[in-house]
Design an enzyme around this catalytic site. Structure first.
Site, short mmCIF file in Angstrom:
data_model
loop_
_atom_site.label_atom_id
_atom_site.label_comp_id
_atom_site.label_asym_id
_atom_site.label_seq_id
_atom_site.Cartn_x
_atom_site.Cartn_y
_atom_site.Cartn_z
N LYS B 107 0.74 -1.26 0.24
CA LYS B 107 -0.05 -0.11 -0.08
C LYS B 107 0.74 1.36 -0.11
CE LYS B 107 -4.60 -2.13 0.19
NZ LYS B 107 -5.65 -1.49 -1.13
N GLU B 129 -9.57 6.29 3.44
CA GLU B 129 -10.62 4.79 3.99
C GLU B 129 -9.70 3.70 3.93
OE1 GLU B 129 -9.90 5.83 0.72
OE2 GLU B 129 -9.73 3.31 0.16
N SER B 396 1.66 -9.83 -1.24
CA SER B 396 1.40 -8.40 -1.42
C SER B 396 1.44 -7.85 0.35
CB SER B 396 -0.14 -7.96 -1.47
OG SER B 396 -0.93 -8.49 -0.88
#
Lengths: 269, 417
Positions: B107, B129, B396
């Protein structure tokens, strides 16, 4: 385009006053009681906006969001929205009716069928919060084919090029959002709203209605002094949000709407 | 695209071409677009303009890639998981180690990029969010580093599932705002962040966490994550001397999937596999597989595949993994699926849990539950392939944030008492 919205504004203009535009969510708190409430409100409005409940009302504040939640929890379907619209139309032949909501509900039905049914039950226009003029290709032809006005929004963040675009693509009236925020927030400064409306009026002959955050007759009166219409939503929804008796709620709603209409200016009818 | 800077000599792994760009309105075929409230149209346009200006500016990339190298720790390794390969008994499995990034997931590639954009635009406050909390942590981290005020919207249900990340965000100085509306998960956090942004866009930048939302977010998020696939491509060429046969990534909204898969998109021989969350099973009604089981609809500013009922009401979703628990998916993935460029797989909660344990035991790597979905499906596919074939799976994120949730599902917390 619908002739009726134009006639509503002409009539108001002839009487020297602004139009009162009232909002309720269809099916709130359930389809049966919603019918009585919508009829009570419509009797005192020039235009009524009938909200189509949606699971994710991103542009609405907590009051109207809660109305959507109540309506959906009570099993309100799009058929109920159409039937409630039909009931309002049958009781009020001359009122303006606008269906208001979010794109995914008409998209799921298909804009052609949606428009056909909306027109058949007596709607004059459609306001879809999340379809700006740039995305109009998915709905504009269907609305036009069924004689429905496409009500577009403008806001304090809209630059001139967007004002021109909305005025060119929209019909019926322009809905000016009084504040940068969600429904039910505190109304913006009257002086700012007045100058914005005056500015938009230099670019279009469409009537301008102002909404978001108008809760008191004083605010409504101030806005009515320069706008063609005053939209009241969260305030009316709040009137019916309690657990009380529906007839009492309808009475309170009617009184509240009458008080708003009394300050729209001109001779009272 | 001659205006774009050449690959920099300091960072030879990366290039800055924008391939498969959306049209001027942000449409990827019939998907995407900018279905936003009027108040947000101008702020979105300003972000789009700021992005294109920054992307054409070598100084922006110099700063971004310097942070990715020296702050985030890129390039992340591409690890040949030989024991997992042997256990699976098929294709050679390579893991792209996004779990080794600072903050523990991919991220931050995106929050560094959007944070730099926010700074260029003079915004003093950022909001985001978050579902699993990884995007929230990555946003709070960048806000701390840049000295910006930070508010994170998170569903109350997700806060309970991901308490360590909630506390990390608070430690980083962010204000975590619980969201109770709707299903109190990621989609509701997006609604609430949008509501705040409508009222605060003048001084606030919305750092959107996945490759969905209104234009230009799907493009921004994709571009900021393509470092994943660009590195993996160069690394596999160096290590194995050729491109992979298959690239696999999990999909919630699609940020890590677009990051790994997009740079292989024009390599026709590389199969691209997206793995969705099958929850209790695709026939159970409790899943989050919008590509497999959704239909075209409009939510959160874009037209894409959505899990919804016959009348367009968005359905509650379920996944053991908060990061995949979302009823929509990025519009570009929807297009790639329709064009036949994407293969679809789905992994159940149970299979994801099993894959998490398997990788931990045989490789000593604890993957995030999200990534475990990709691992489970990847191993299933790899088992049917030849040992001379190659698969890259995007790992990830790391699983630290999931430990309480995993122990609860395995019944270990009771055992320990």
């Amino acid at each position: 385009m619908s002739a009726r919205l134009g006639q509503v504004f002409e009539r108001c203009r002839a009487q020297g006053r602004s139009a009162l535009v009232g909002y309720l969510t269809a099916g709130d708190p359930n389809p049966a009681e919603s019918r009585e409430l919508l009829l009570a409100l419509a009797a005192h409005c020039d235009i009524i906006e009938i909200g189509m409940p949606f699971s994710d009302p991103m542009a609405d504040g907590p009051v109207i969001e809660a109305a959507s939640v109540r309506a959906l929890a009570a099993g309100t379907h799009i058929n109920d929205v159409f039937e409630l619209t039909r009931a309002v139309r049958e009781a009020n032949p001359d009122i303006g009716i606008v269906l208001m909501g979010y794109a995914n509900v008409p998209y799921a039905m298909g804009f052609d069928l949606f428009s056909e049914r909306a027109a058949a039950v007596g709607a004059d226009g459609v306001l879809i919060v999340d379809i700006p003029p740039e995305e109009g290709a998915i709905c504009d032809d269907a609305f036009r084919a069924h004689g429905l006005d496409r009500i577009l929004l403008l806001s304090p963040t809209s630059p001139d090029e967007r004002i021109r675009l909305a005025c060119a693509e929209g019909s019926g009236f322009i809905y000016y959002v009084s504040l940068t925020g969600i429904t039910g927030a505190d109304m913006g400064e009257v002086a700012d709203i007045r100058s914005s409306v005056a500015h938009i009026k230099t670019m279009t002959d469409l009537p301008i209605c102002v909404g978001f955050g108008i809760k008191t007759p004083e605010q409504a009166s101030a806005v009515a002094s320069f706008a063609d219409g005053v939209v009241v939503g969260s305030h009316f929804v709040n009137q019916i949000a309690g657990d009380g008796d529906v007839h009492e709620a309808a009475g309170a709603l009617a009184a509240s709407a009458a008080a708003m209409r009394a300050v729209m200016g001109g001779e009272q009818v | 695209m001659s205006r774009l800077p050449e690959a920099s000599p300091e960072h030879p792994l990366y290039h800055f071409d924008i391939t498969h760009a959306p049209d001027a309105g942000g449409h990827f075929g019939r998907f995407g677009g900018r279905f936003a409230a009027e108040t947000l149209m101008q702020p979105l346009k300003e972000i789009e303009e700021a992005f294109y200006a920054a992307w054409a500016d070598p100084e922006f990339h110099r700063e971004r890639l310097d942070l990715l190298k020296n702050y985030v720790g890129r390039a992340t390794p591409l690890y040949h998981a030989e024991r997992l390969t042997k256990l699976t008994g098929g294709a050679q499995i390579y893991l792209k180690r996004e779990d080794l990034n600072h903050t523990g997931a991919h991220k931050i590639n995106n929050t560094i990029g959007q944070g730099l954009l926010a700074r260029r635009m003079g915004k003093k406050r950022v909001i985001a969010e978050t579902g699993a909390g990884q995007h929230g942590v990555a946003t709070a981290t960048v806000a701390a580093m840049f000295g910006m005020q930070c508010d994170i919207y998170m569903g109350r249900e997700d806060m309970a599932r991901q308490m360590p990340n909630v506390l990390r965000m608070r430690l980083l100085g962010a204000n975590v705002i619980p969201v109770d509306s709707g299903t109190a998960t990621l989609k509701d956090a997006v609604n609430e962040a949008l509501r705040n942004w409508v009222a605060s866009c003048e001084n606030t930048f919305y750092i959107f966490g996945t490759a969905a939302g209104p234009h230009p977010y799907p493009l921004l998020v994709r571009q900021f994550h393509t470092v994943i696939g660009q590195e993996a491509r160069a690394q596999i060429l160096e290590q194995a001397g050729r491109l992979p046969d298959v690239a696999v990534a999990c999909v919630g909204g699609g940020s890590n999937a677009m990051g790994l898969l997009h740079p292989f998109r024009d390599d026709a021989d590389v199969r691209l596999v997206a793995v969705e969350a099958a929850g209790h099973g695709l026939n159970s009604g409790k899943h989050a597989a919008s590509l497999a089981a959704g239909k075209a609809g409009i939510l959160h500013g874009n037209l894409t595949f959505l899990l919804e009922d016959d009348e367009g009401q968005v359905l509650p979703t379920h996944s053991i993994s908060a990061g995949l628990d979302y009823p929509g998916v990025g519009p570009e993935l929807a297009l790639m699926l329709e064009e036949g460029r994407l293969e679809l797989e789905a992994t159940t909660d149970d299979d994801a849990l099993a894959a998490l344990q398997q990788l931990t035991r045989c490789e000593g790597i604890i993957p995030a539950l999200e990534s475990s979905h990709a691992l489970a499906a990847g191993c299933r596919i790899a088992a049917g392939m030849r040992p001379d074939q190659i698969m890259i799976i995007n790992l990830s994120g790391r699983g630290d944030k999931d430990m309480d949730n995993v122990f609860k599902h395995l019944g270990w917390l009771e055992d320990a008492r």
